[in-house]
Design a protein around this motif. Structure first.
Motif, PDB file in Angstrom:
ATOM      1  N   THR A  75       0.833  -1.038  -0.060  1.00  0.00           N
ATOM      2  CA  THR A  75       0.039   0.056   0.203  1.00  0.00           C
ATOM      3  C   THR A  75       0.741   1.208  -0.040  1.00  0.00           C
ATOM      4  N   SER A  76       0.617   2.204  -0.869  1.00  0.00           N
ATOM      5  CA  SER A  76       1.193   3.551  -0.660  1.00  0.00           C
ATOM      6  C   SER A  76       1.399   4.129   0.508  1.00  0.00           C
ATOM      7  N   ILE A  77       2.434   4.528   0.872  1.00  0.00           N
ATOM      8  CA  ILE A  77       2.696   5.413   2.080  1.00  0.00           C
ATOM      9  C   ILE A  77       2.786   6.812   1.772  1.00  0.00           C
ATOM     10  N   SER A  78       2.038   7.636   2.662  1.00  0.00           N
ATOM     11  CA  SER A  78       1.846   9.256   2.240  1.00  0.00           C
ATOM     12  C   SER A  78       3.220   9.700   2.332  1.00  0.00           C
ATOM     13  N   PRO A  79       3.626  10.506   1.547  1.00  0.00           N
ATOM     14  CA  PRO A  79       4.839  11.257   1.444  1.00  0.00           C
ATOM     15  C   PRO A  79       4.956  12.180   2.607  1.00  0.00           C
ATOM     16  N   PHE A  80       3.691  12.741   3.192  1.00  0.00           N
ATOM     17  CA  PHE A  80       3.776  13.659   4.316  1.00  0.00           C
ATOM     18  C   PHE A  80       4.639  13.349   5.498  1.00  0.00           C
ATOM     19  N   TYR A  81       4.717  12.064   5.756  1.00  0.00           N
ATOM     20  CA  TYR A  81       5.820  11.602   6.978  1.00  0.00           C
ATOM     21  C   TYR A  81       7.283  12.017   6.648  1.00  0.00           C
ATOM     22  N   PRO A  82       7.692  11.393   5.673  1.00  0.00           N
ATOM     23  CA  PRO A  82       9.113  11.895   5.172  1.00  0.00           C
ATOM     24  C   PRO A  82       9.278  13.149   5.024  1.00  0.00           C
ATOM     25  N   LEU A  83       8.248  13.964   4.670  1.00  0.00           N
ATOM     26  CA  LEU A  83       8.379  15.521   4.237  1.00  0.00           C
ATOM     27  C   LEU A  83       8.427  16.241   5.625  1.00  0.00           C
ATOM     28  N   MET A  84       7.873  15.703   6.658  1.00  0.00           N
ATOM     29  CA  MET A  84       7.989  16.348   7.928  1.00  0.00           C
ATOM     30  C   MET A  84       9.192  15.952   8.595  1.00  0.00           C
ATOM     31  N   GLU A  85       9.763  14.758   8.317  1.00  0.00           N
ATOM     32  CA  GLU A  85      11.105  14.581   9.029  1.00  0.00           C
ATOM     33  C   GLU A  85      12.279  15.479   8.009  1.00  0.00           C
ATOM     34  N   LEU A  86      11.866  15.506   6.807  1.00  0.00           N
ATOM     35  CA  LEU A  86      13.078  16.454   6.328  1.00  0.00           C
ATOM     36  C   LEU A  86      12.843  17.827   6.648  1.00  0.00           C
ATOM     37  N   THR A  87      11.636  18.198   7.052  1.00  0.00           N
ATOM     38  CA  THR A  87      11.297  19.635   7.281  1.00  0.00           C
ATOM     39  C   THR A  87      11.925  19.848   8.582  1.00  0.00           C
ATOM     40  N   THR A  88      11.900  18.949   9.520  1.00  0.00           N
ATOM     41  CA  THR A  88      12.486  18.994  10.786  1.00  0.00           C
ATOM     42  C   THR A  88      13.988  19.254  10.965  1.00  0.00           C
ATOM     43  N   ALA A  89      14.466  18.359  10.188  1.00  0.00           N
ATOM     44  CA  ALA A  89      16.058  18.358   9.908  1.00  0.00           C
ATOM     45  C   ALA A  89      16.480  19.714   9.228  1.00  0.00           C
ATOM     46  N   CYS A  90      15.715  20.053   8.302  1.00  0.00           N
ATOM     47  CA  CYS A  90      16.344  21.237   7.584  1.00  0.00           C
ATOM     48  C   CYS A  90      16.019  22.658   8.586  1.00  0.00           C
ATOM     49  N   LEU A  91      14.869  22.665   9.336  1.00  0.00           N
ATOM     50  CA  LEU A  91      14.572  23.791  10.252  1.00  0.00           C
ATOM     51  C   LEU A  91      15.878  23.937  11.243  1.00  0.00           C
ATOM     52  N   LEU A 149       7.607  22.255  18.542  1.00  0.00           N
ATOM     53  CA  LEU A 149       6.306  22.709  18.746  1.00  0.00           C
ATOM     54  C   LEU A 149       5.439  22.785  17.553  1.00  0.00           C
ATOM     55  N   LEU A 150       5.945  23.625  16.522  1.00  0.00           N
ATOM     56  CA  LEU A 150       5.284  24.076  15.392  1.00  0.00           C
ATOM     57  C   LEU A 150       5.371  22.868  14.480  1.00  0.00           C
ATOM     58  N   VAL A 151       6.281  22.035  14.640  1.00  0.00           N
ATOM     59  CA  VAL A 151       6.094  20.733  13.493  1.00  0.00           C
ATOM     60  C   VAL A 151       4.731  19.790  14.015  1.00  0.00           C
ATOM     61  N   ILE A 152       4.787  19.792  15.281  1.00  0.00           N
ATOM     62  CA  ILE A 152       3.752  18.740  16.006  1.00  0.00           C
ATOM     63  C   ILE A 152       2.419  19.389  15.710  1.00  0.00           C
ATOM     64  N   ILE A 153       2.207  20.924  15.827  1.00  0.00           N
ATOM     65  CA  ILE A 153       1.023  21.695  15.729  1.00  0.00           C
ATOM     66  C   ILE A 153       0.635  21.323  13.970  1.00  0.00           C
ATOM     67  N   PHE A 154       1.761  21.584  13.250  1.00  0.00           N
ATOM     68  CA  PHE A 154       1.301  21.535  11.668  1.00  0.00           C
ATOM     69  C   PHE A 154       0.559  19.973  11.455  1.00  0.00           C
ATOM     70  N   ILE A 155       1.365  18.987  11.841  1.00  0.00           N
ATOM     71  CA  ILE A 155       0.803  17.588  11.859  1.00  0.00           C
ATOM     72  C   ILE A 155      -0.536  17.499  12.437  1.00  0.00           C
TER      73      ILE A 155
END
Length: 247
Positions: A66-82, A105-111
């Motif tokens: 089953t396809s996995i949403s790209p949302f998860y790796p995107l949030m991981e990358l976003t956290t690392a880059c920030l 906090l902002l990453v959690i709230i975004f999710i």
């Protein structure tokens, strides 16, 4: 050093996905272990490597395909880059700890707001205590600006909510009250200004292409998160630009 920060922040980003998805659902963030939401198969260590597992598995569950949403790796990358960006912008100081806490906090709230249209009180209360402790150690100038920022934005948004009869959600008001502790009076107002602009633009575009419906609420948390990062990291540039226009 940036590479080390990036790797650790990737791991943190993976954990923040868990927090953002489980807290609103009233589930433990410790157990059970992560599993595929479709087939229920418990994921192995190899399947949980941030971003890399997603790429190796071509964005699909290893077991049921089953396809996995790209949302998860995107949030991981976003956290690392920030996290790396914050280090580059601030350098080693206690303010960097505050910046990393704010990003967390902002990453959690975004999710939570994207997935559930919810900003959980449990998360806000936890970070409120953390920010109060951090600002006691490394206060704004003047020191009372944290108190003033939280009180000002709370009263302002409460009045807006009353006058608009629910136009501003309770979760957004509480989130901004917590952010006021970190940002102080000027920056929390700058953040609110940009959040409204971003929300209005996204809302118009979303309605034009059929993503949003008129008179239906849209998650405001992501716009608050983006606007807060702009205000926090670029306030000097913004104030310099403002002065160049009017002085």
């Amino acid at each position: 050093m940036k590479l080390i920060i990036f790797v650790y922040a990737l791991l943190l980003g993976s954990f923040l996905n868990v927090v953002g998805l489980r807290i609103p659902a009233k589930q433990s963030i410790v157990k059970p272990r992560s599993a595929c939401p479709t087939c229920g198969k418990t994921l192995t260590f190899v399947e949980l490597i941030p971003v890399l597992s997603y790429v190796i598995q071509s964005g699909k569950c290893k077991h049921c395909k089953t396809s996995i949403s790209p949302f998860y790796p995107l949030m991981e990358l976003t956290t690392a880059c920030l996290f790396v960006f914050a280090y580059s912008k601030i350098g080693w100081s206690f303010e960097l700890i505050i910046a990393w806490t704010l990003i967390t906090l902002l990453v959690i709230i975004f999710i939570t707001d994207i997935k559930f249209m919810l900003i959980p009180d449990k998360i806000l209360f936890f970070f409120a205590f953390v920010f109060i402790g951090e600002r006691l150690i490394y206060p704004l100038q003047p020191w009372w600006d944290s108190i003033a920022g939280a009180a000002l934005i709370f009263m302002m948004l409460l009045i807006i909510a009353i006058l608009s009869k629910g136009g501003m959600g309770g979760g957004d008001i509480k989130l901004y009250t917590v952010l006021g502790i970190v940002l102080g009076t000027k920056l929390v107002l700058v953040s609110f200004f940009f959040a409204n602009i971003l929300g209005a633009i996204a809302g118009l575009i979303g309605m034009a292409i059929g993503i949003f419906e008129k008179r239906k609420p849209i998650p405001f948390g992501p716009f608050i998160a983006i606007a807060t990062l702009i205000a926090y990291f670029y306030h000097d540039e913004l104030f310099a630009w403002y002065q160049s226009l009017f002085y």
